[in-house]
Design a protein around this motif. Sequence first.
Motif, short mmCIF file in Angstrom:
data_model
loop_
_atom_site.label_atom_id
_atom_site.label_comp_id
_atom_site.label_asym_id
_atom_site.label_seq_id
_atom_site.Cartn_x
_atom_site.Cartn_y
_atom_site.Cartn_z
N TYR A 95 -0.26 -9.08 -9.68
CA TYR A 95 -0.96 -8.24 -8.70
C TYR A 95 -1.08 -8.98 -7.37
O TYR A 95 -0.84 -8.43 -6.30
N GLU A 96 -1.51 -10.23 -7.47
CA GLU A 96 -1.75 -11.03 -6.27
C GLU A 96 -0.45 -11.42 -5.60
O GLU A 96 -0.32 -11.36 -4.37
N ASP A 144 -8.33 -12.19 -6.33
CA ASP A 144 -9.05 -10.92 -6.51
C ASP A 144 -8.44 -10.03 -7.58
O ASP A 144 -8.81 -8.86 -7.70
N GLY A 145 -7.50 -10.55 -8.36
CA GLY A 145 -6.87 -9.73 -9.39
C GLY A 145 -7.87 -9.15 -10.38
O GLY A 145 -7.74 -7.99 -10.80
N THR A 189 0.82 -1.22 0.00
CA THR A 189 0.00 0.00 0.00
C THR A 189 0.85 1.27 0.00
O THR A 189 0.34 2.35 -0.29
N ALA A 229 -7.96 0.08 -10.36
CA ALA A 229 -6.99 0.35 -9.29
C ALA A 229 -5.56 0.40 -9.77
O ALA A 229 -4.68 0.83 -9.01
N THR A 230 -5.30 -0.01 -11.03
CA THR A 230 -3.91 -0.13 -11.49
C THR A 230 -3.60 0.79 -12.66
O THR A 230 -2.67 0.55 -13.42
N LEU A 242 -0.90 -6.84 -3.89
CA LEU A 242 -1.80 -5.71 -4.15
C LEU A 242 -3.23 -6.05 -3.77
O LEU A 242 -4.05 -5.15 -3.52
N CYS A 243 -3.55 -7.33 -3.78
CA CYS A 243 -4.88 -7.79 -3.43
C CYS A 243 -4.78 -9.24 -2.98
O CYS A 243 -3.76 -9.90 -3.23
N LYS A 296 -10.96 -8.33 -9.81
CA LYS A 296 -11.68 -7.23 -9.16
C LYS A 296 -10.84 -5.96 -9.17
O LYS A 296 -11.37 -4.85 -9.33
N LEU A 297 -9.53 -6.12 -9.01
CA LEU A 297 -8.63 -4.96 -9.05
C LEU A 297 -8.69 -4.30 -10.42
O LEU A 297 -8.71 -3.06 -10.53
N GLN A 346 -5.20 3.27 -7.11
CA GLN A 346 -4.27 3.23 -5.99
C GLN A 346 -2.83 3.11 -6.46
O GLN A 346 -1.92 3.65 -5.82
#
Length: 400
Positions: free
Chosen positions: A304-305, A314-315, A285, A323-324, A309-310, A317-318, A329
């Motif tokens: 991502y995972e 849930d990649g 974060t 979010a990327t 990052l999540c 969903k990101l 974020q």
Amino acid sequence: MGNRVFVVGVGMTKFEKPGAREWDYPDMAREAGTKALEDAGIDYRQVEQAYVGYVYGESTSGQRAVYELGLTGIPIVNVNNNCSTGSTALYLATQAVKSGQADCTLALGFEKMQAGSLGTIYDDREQPMMRHLLALAELQEFAMPPAPYMFGAAGKEHMERYGTTEEQFAKIGVKNHKHSLNNPYAQFQDEYTLEEILASKRIYGPLTKLQCSPTSDGSGAVIVASEAFVDKHGLADQAVEIVGQAMVTDMESTFADRSAISLVGADMTRVAARKVYEQAGISATDVDVIELHDCFSTNELLTYEALGLCPEGDGGKLVDAGATTYGGQWVVNPSGGLISKGHPLGATGLAQCSELTWQLRGTADARQVSAAATTSGVALQHNIGLGGAVVVTAYRPANR
């Protein structure tokens, strides 16, 4: 603990389609290396060691490449670690400075590639990826070419396990192609709709052509220096500190998991990221900008995972949350990533470092991630090569 280590100069060529430009690898290396030296404001004679990465080339091509910058008798080490070759050269250059063996080192990478999918050269011996491919063939029907088969199979497994959709993978292709519009170094600077990404030629599993990195020609270079060197030459304002770095190779879990996701390196990335976060005293974060190894869109989502990052699964969903990309974020692959910037294997890791250095300096022009250009900016790099090795590196401005 070792010494503090800084990136003080970066440079790269534009990445090109193989054969699109009349040049050879010494020309590429001269261009990238000269840019890095000029960026650092130093002479090649001040470089004490060089680590030169390439995958396709004859022995000691590293010497021939660096001789374009000078002939000073320094140690020059040739590096080959598949797609993580460039970051492996950076890792070795960093280790030399961190251990106190040198105050100024050069990491340089290049590739002159053949058009089309990657192939083999030596057919009279065991292929380094054979164990991985045989293990994957027990899980999913074998297909050619091997690279999209492996990463496509990992994408298929993620879809089956977590309900990830083809559209979510394709949105990564949309994002990275869009990001490259602002990168003059990118091989491609074309924007595509989600429909165009999905409608492009099917390669394997969820992967279509516009979600796959191309073969590329090009070079990147990075000057690494000690704190004493930075102070002596007044480089603090432009220096970027390497605050965490880890290299991890395949573990027992790569094969024991009986998972396509593990076979393409997710566990290596997860372990390397944890080490880097601990070294740097940060978490995911805290990161503002990321350059990661999107050789295929599926691998970006898996990463991502693995980078935390999540949560695992849930990649997708990101991706849907935006979010990327800019406004999210994190901004992941502002350069356009491998998918659109290009992927000359030996140069990729050093191009990633160059992009993140520009981001933290606030000199990335239209690609600039605003949060990265502050005194609290944090950048993260991820570069992976199957067979296998991953290098993860965290950076902060030196004057923080």
